[in-house]
Write an enzyme that holds these catalytic residues in place. Structure first.
Site, short mmCIF file in Angstrom:
data_model
loop_
_atom_site.label_atom_id
_atom_site.label_comp_id
_atom_site.label_asym_id
_atom_site.label_seq_id
_atom_site.Cartn_x
_atom_site.Cartn_y
_atom_site.Cartn_z
N CYS A 252 0.82 -1.21 0.00
CA CYS A 252 0.00 0.00 0.00
C CYS A 252 0.86 1.26 0.00
O CYS A 252 0.46 2.30 -0.54
CB CYS A 252 -0.96 0.01 1.19
SG CYS A 252 -0.15 -0.17 2.80
N HIS B 99 -1.64 1.23 7.45
CA HIS B 99 -2.07 1.17 6.06
C HIS B 99 -1.97 2.56 5.43
O HIS B 99 -2.21 3.57 6.10
CB HIS B 99 -3.52 0.66 6.00
CG HIS B 99 -4.06 0.50 4.62
ND1 HIS B 99 -3.49 -0.33 3.68
CD2 HIS B 99 -5.13 1.08 4.00
CE1 HIS B 99 -4.19 -0.28 2.56
NE2 HIS B 99 -5.19 0.58 2.73
#
Length: 430
Positions: free
Chosen positions: A78, A381
């Protein structure tokens, strides 16, 4: 019931009742199948409608397709996806790569054909520029909902050993490595023509916008390159030392008085703003005992002050908020909300010679934001918000959704990308 003979785990039905029981059983099975099928169709329809709604939007009263494409997560990638999506929405930078011709890499059968060259590795079987180009081309075609950047990630592994494996990485560190390696590779030859010559022929990137870092100018330095003046003064004799440093981004501390304020409403008092961070970066600072300045006049290390001025602003101003700090045992995250403008960031007061700049040349508008969700650099994330043709999108790996300015403004930004505003009459400063 008398005609039914039970056994241990099954039963046998008398021939006279077999047809009736079989019909009841088939009827119950049909009802069950019907309910299951109906539920499955209903869920599929909801998913299709949701997908359709996410891929269509109203623009000026007419329906148009949502052409944005997500990037598949290849295993904690990510950090890479958020940076790629941000860079893909910086139009001048992205268009340069998309307009490059496709290249055949040199191997047995294709030896002798034109090729990119990765100077840092001496390996012409891989090309970061070519895989970066192909990824950018795939992101706004609208032909697929998500693209898998496997080939690009393979090249990243090959030429950037720090990013091998599937552990979570720092998005800012990846961005710096990516831009540096693109810059180095673009300085190599292209079909006998230097990349810097190709850059000079691009009328949109004039010589006045270039900033050379590690050799000849490329599109990387032409877009992101700025120059800082580092001014150091000896507190003993007053000797002043000036040094000019090129930069591709500015890393800003979040002032210590704001570091415990996590949300807008958590505490009373002033909110931390991007201007506070910029002021902290450029304000006069007295260096501590561990950073004594070697004064050439005093001939020894002395206490001194330091101040940064911006000598030249870039076309795209990349601001990195330093949210991760090392302590004795681990790396902590500063989760403070920092308020930032979506339009009209005025950088004039940080310039070395503001009087030489035009009225619009110091104004910047936000084009992309990278956000880290979670408590630490090794976990959490990354997602990105980016503006494309007047609309804001949220890029969360494979998922791309439309969003609004209010949502973007509430994000706890980690990296901010601002684009220099083109001169327009009557532009309002915010």
């Amino acid at each position: 019931l008398k005609n039914i003979i039970y056994r241990c785990d099954d039963f046998v039905v008398n021939d006279t009742k077999l047809g009736l029981v079989q019909k009841v059983r088939e009827h119950l099975q049909n009802l069950e199948n019907s309910a299951f099928t109906s539920d499955r169709h209903r869920k599929r329809k909801l998913l299709e409608n949701s997908s359709l709604n996410s891929k269509l939007l109203k623009v000026n009263g007419s329906t148009t397709a949502l052409c944005a494409t997500g990037l598949r997560n290849l295993g904690n990638t990510c950090f890479m996806n958020a940076i790629l999506q941000s860079l893909s929405n910086i139009q001048q930078f992205c268009c340069y790569f998309k307009e490059l011709p496709a290249v055949e890499l040199r191997n047995g059968k294709t030896a002798g054909r034109r090729t990119y060259h990765t100077r840092s590795q001496g390996d012409n079987n891989v090309s970061l520029v070519e895989e970066f180009r192909k990824t950018l081309c795939a992101l706004w075609q609208g032909s697929q909902t998500a693209f898998s950047p496997e080939s690009l990630f393979y090249v990243v592994w090959k030429i950037m050993p720090n990013f091998r494996g599937y552990q979570q990485q720092d998005a800012h560190e990846f961005m710096r490595y990516l831009l540096d390696h693109l810059h180095l590779e673009l300085q190599g030859g292209f079909n006998g023509v230097s990349r810097s010559v190709i850059l000079q022929e691009n009328s949109n990137l004039s010589a006045s916008n270039k900033c050379c870092i590690n050799g000849a100018s490329t599109v990387v330095t032409a877009i992101f390159g700025g120059i800082l003046q580092n001014e150091v003064n000896c507190l003993i004799c007053g000797t002043e030392s000036r040094k000019f440093d090129p930069f591709l981004d500015l890393s800003l501390d979040i002032p210590s008085q704001f570091r415990n304020k996590r949300t807008k409403n958590q505490e009373s008092g002033p909110m931390c703003t991007l201007r506070d961070c910029l002021r902290s970066f450029t304000d006069l600072e007295e260096l501590d005992e561990t950073e004594l300045y070697m004064c050439h006049k005093c001939k020894k290390k002395q206490k001194s002050t330091k101040k940064f001025w911006i000598q030249k602003l870039p076309k795209v101003l990349c601001l990195h908020l330093k949210r991760f700090h090392w302590t004795a045992y681990l790396r902590n995250k500063v989760d403070t909300y920092v308020e930032f403008p979506l339009r009209g960031l005025d950088m004039k007061c940080y310039l070395l010679e503001p009087e030489n700049s035009g009225p619009e040349s110091c104004l910047y508008d936000l084009v992309a934001v990278v956000v880290h969700h979670g408590s630490g650099v090794g976990s959490g994330h990354y997602t990105a918000y980016a503006a494309h043709e007047g609309r804001w999108f949220h890029f969360n790996d494979s998922t791309v959704t439309l969003t609004d300015e209010e949502t973007v403004g509430k994000a706890k930004a980690y990296i901010l990308f601002y684009v220099e505003r083109q001169a327009k009459p009557g532009a309002e400063k915010l």
